[in-house]
Design a protein around this motif. Structure first.
Motif, mmCIF file in Angstrom:
data_model
loop_
_atom_site.group_PDB
_atom_site.id
_atom_site.type_symbol
_atom_site.label_atom_id
_atom_site.label_comp_id
_atom_site.label_asym_id
_atom_site.label_seq_id
_atom_site.Cartn_x
_atom_site.Cartn_y
_atom_site.Cartn_z
ATOM 1 N N GLN A 56 55.665 47.033 61.638
ATOM 2 C CA GLN A 56 55.235 47.926 60.452
ATOM 3 C C GLN A 56 55.088 46.993 59.262
ATOM 4 O O GLN A 56 53.784 47.179 58.541
ATOM 5 N N ALA A 57 55.838 46.064 59.176
ATOM 6 C CA ALA A 57 55.667 45.201 57.852
ATOM 7 C C ALA A 57 54.354 44.512 57.849
ATOM 8 O O ALA A 57 53.630 44.227 57.070
ATOM 9 N N ASN A 58 53.974 43.722 59.186
ATOM 10 C CA ASN A 58 52.718 43.059 59.360
ATOM 11 C C ASN A 58 51.455 43.981 59.128
ATOM 12 O O ASN A 58 50.701 43.710 58.552
ATOM 13 N N THR A 59 51.838 45.349 59.552
ATOM 14 C CA THR A 59 50.618 46.387 59.472
ATOM 15 C C THR A 59 50.529 46.470 57.908
ATOM 16 O O THR A 59 49.086 46.605 57.385
ATOM 17 N N PHE A 60 51.633 46.610 57.115
ATOM 18 C CA PHE A 60 51.080 46.725 55.707
ATOM 19 C C PHE A 60 50.754 45.393 54.982
ATOM 20 O O PHE A 60 49.793 45.680 54.173
ATOM 21 N N LEU A 61 51.021 44.416 55.649
ATOM 22 C CA LEU A 61 50.397 43.264 55.070
ATOM 23 C C LEU A 61 48.699 43.216 55.451
ATOM 24 O O LEU A 61 48.237 42.725 54.353
ATOM 25 N N ASP A 62 48.586 43.518 56.558
ATOM 26 C CA ASP A 62 47.123 43.563 57.058
ATOM 27 C C ASP A 62 46.432 44.521 56.287
ATOM 28 O O ASP A 62 45.318 44.248 55.656
ATOM 29 N N ALA A 63 47.131 45.700 55.575
ATOM 30 C CA ALA A 63 46.435 46.514 54.674
ATOM 31 C C ALA A 63 46.038 46.033 53.349
ATOM 32 O O ALA A 63 45.150 46.164 53.027
ATOM 33 N N ALA A 64 47.125 45.367 53.017
ATOM 34 C CA ALA A 64 46.828 44.459 51.586
ATOM 35 C C ALA A 64 46.083 43.669 51.693
ATOM 36 O O ALA A 64 45.066 43.487 50.918
ATOM 37 N N PHE A 65 45.746 42.783 52.903
ATOM 38 C CA PHE A 65 44.976 41.719 52.761
ATOM 39 C C PHE A 65 43.466 42.551 53.065
ATOM 40 O O PHE A 65 42.511 41.933 52.289
ATOM 41 N N ASP A 66 43.210 43.267 54.009
ATOM 42 C CA ASP A 66 41.669 43.796 54.231
ATOM 43 C C ASP A 66 41.334 44.604 52.968
ATOM 44 O O ASP A 66 40.180 44.701 53.047
ATOM 45 N N ASN A 67 42.126 45.242 52.112
ATOM 46 C CA ASN A 67 41.632 45.940 51.055
ATOM 47 C C ASN A 67 41.745 45.135 49.668
ATOM 48 O O ASN A 67 41.708 45.969 48.728
ATOM 49 N N ASP A 68 42.114 43.869 49.651
ATOM 50 C CA ASP A 68 42.365 42.868 48.451
ATOM 51 C C ASP A 68 43.044 43.868 47.332
ATOM 52 O O ASP A 68 42.929 43.934 46.359
ATOM 53 N N ILE A 69 44.250 44.189 47.782
ATOM 54 C CA ILE A 69 45.269 44.982 47.169
ATOM 55 C C ILE A 69 45.980 43.732 46.286
ATOM 56 O O ILE A 69 46.650 42.806 46.841
ATOM 57 N N GLU A 70 46.276 44.081 45.185
ATOM 58 C CA GLU A 70 47.199 43.155 44.031
ATOM 59 C C GLU A 70 48.393 43.556 43.541
ATOM 60 O O GLU A 70 49.005 42.727 42.733
ATOM 61 N N SER A 71 48.774 44.748 44.024
ATOM 62 C CA SER A 71 50.033 45.139 43.461
ATOM 63 C C SER A 71 50.619 46.227 44.666
ATOM 64 O O SER A 71 50.086 46.902 45.445
ATOM 65 N N ALA A 72 52.042 46.451 44.465
ATOM 66 C CA ALA A 72 52.969 47.270 45.274
ATOM 67 C C ALA A 72 52.207 48.771 45.163
ATOM 68 O O ALA A 72 52.239 49.536 46.136
ATOM 69 N N GLU A 73 52.122 49.301 43.597
ATOM 70 C CA GLU A 73 51.934 50.396 43.492
ATOM 71 C C GLU A 73 50.521 50.612 44.299
ATOM 72 O O GLU A 73 50.201 51.772 44.896
ATOM 73 N N ASP A 74 49.442 49.866 44.352
ATOM 74 C CA ASP A 74 48.208 50.028 44.674
ATOM 75 C C ASP A 74 48.317 50.163 46.210
ATOM 76 O O ASP A 74 47.429 50.956 47.018
ATOM 77 N N LEU A 75 49.242 49.289 46.869
ATOM 78 C CA LEU A 75 49.146 49.294 48.210
ATOM 79 C C LEU A 75 49.986 50.700 48.991
ATOM 80 O O LEU A 75 49.512 51.096 49.859
#
Length: 276
Positions: A93-112
């Motif tokens: 699940q943690a790697n899924t969150f990492l992929d979501a951050a990477f694929d969407n160019d996320i820069e903060s935990a709040e935006d993720l």
């Protein structure tokens, strides 16, 4: 009535509930914090409330880097116990969150938190994990790096320490990149160059060195000059390019890069579990 972001965050910190749920509860309670907590509890937030009282000091540091080494993401996800951090489902699940951050160019935990994964926001996924696992779980940090040079990542065994290094140009030798990333992991430099060290840190080091010399009986004028010598030693210990290379103490990191025709380091990110 208008509900401030500060109050929403405060309620989230107390209860562990989602930000939107906290905002709705505060609106329903006309801003009364105790009533909002009661509303959340009535809506099934009891487990999260209990877990919010605990510290999430364990977890994982994860990194992902693009094939062309021009873009990288890193996240820190926290839980309460090492047992959960080692769980395959938690790591997946943690790697899924990492992929979501990477694929969407996320820069903060709040935006993720707002990003949707399989039809649910990351925030809702975390709430479900809290209910299922029975521990407080949160994403503490998200880092996004893009470069015209070359990015290298390194994860120390155990996933409690991760490094992203931005080299100022093309890096042809992967071994050199990994060596420098491991140097950063081991020696914890403040910056790649002297210019990258915060001015307030430099001033503080000078002040400490000067006071030490005065306490040793040196006149103030001499102490001031000698303090600059101590500052040079500080740079040698805490500036990456000036540090002794861990695999060969006879040369600096900068000399190691030059000997291997590698670009210098422009910047780096060192993430250790639990460090803000």
């Amino acid at each position: 009535m208008s509900i401030s972001a500060k109050d929403v965050k405060k309620l989230r910190d107390v209860t562990g509930a989602g930000m939107m749920d906290c905002k709705k509860a505060l609106s329903e309670a006309d801003g009364d914090m105790d009533k909002a907590i009661e509303i959340l509890r009535k809506k099934g937030q009891k487990v999260s409330e209990k877990r919010a009282e605990r510290d999430a000091n364990e977890g994982l540091i994860l990194t992902r880097i693009s094939d062309d080494h021009k873009k990288a993401s890193a996240i820190e996800i926290n839980c309460e116990t090492d047992f959960v951090a080692r769980n395959d489902d938690f790591q997946k699940q943690a790697n899924t969150f990492l992929d979501a951050a990477f694929d969407n160019d996320i820069e903060s935990a709040e935006d993720l938190m707002k990003v949707e994964v399989d039809g649910l926001s990351v925030e809702k996924h975390l709430e479900q994990m809290v209910g299922k696992i029975g521990e407080k779980i949160e994403i503490a940090r998200v880092v996004l790096v893009k470069t015209e040079g070359t990015l290298v990542d390194y994860i120390h065994p155990g996933n409690q320490l991760g490094v992203l290094v931005d080299f100022d140009g093309d890096l042809s030798d992967d071994t050199v990149g990994k060596d420098v990333a491991m140097q950063i992991a081991a020696m914890n430099p403040l910056a790649a160059t002297r210019d990258g060290v915060d001015a307030s840190v430099v001033e503080k080091e000078l002040e400490i060195a000067k006071e030490q010399l005065i306490n040793e009986g040196k006149p103030e004028e001499i102490a001031e000059k000698a303090a600059k010598g101590k500052l040079r030693r500080f740079y040698e210990e805490r500036v990456l390019h000036e540090q002794k290379f861990v695999k060969d103490n006879g040369i600096t990191v900068k000399e190691y890069l030059e000997q291997n025709d590698a670009p210098l380091v422009k910047s780096f990110y060192r993430m250790q579990l639990g460090e803000a």
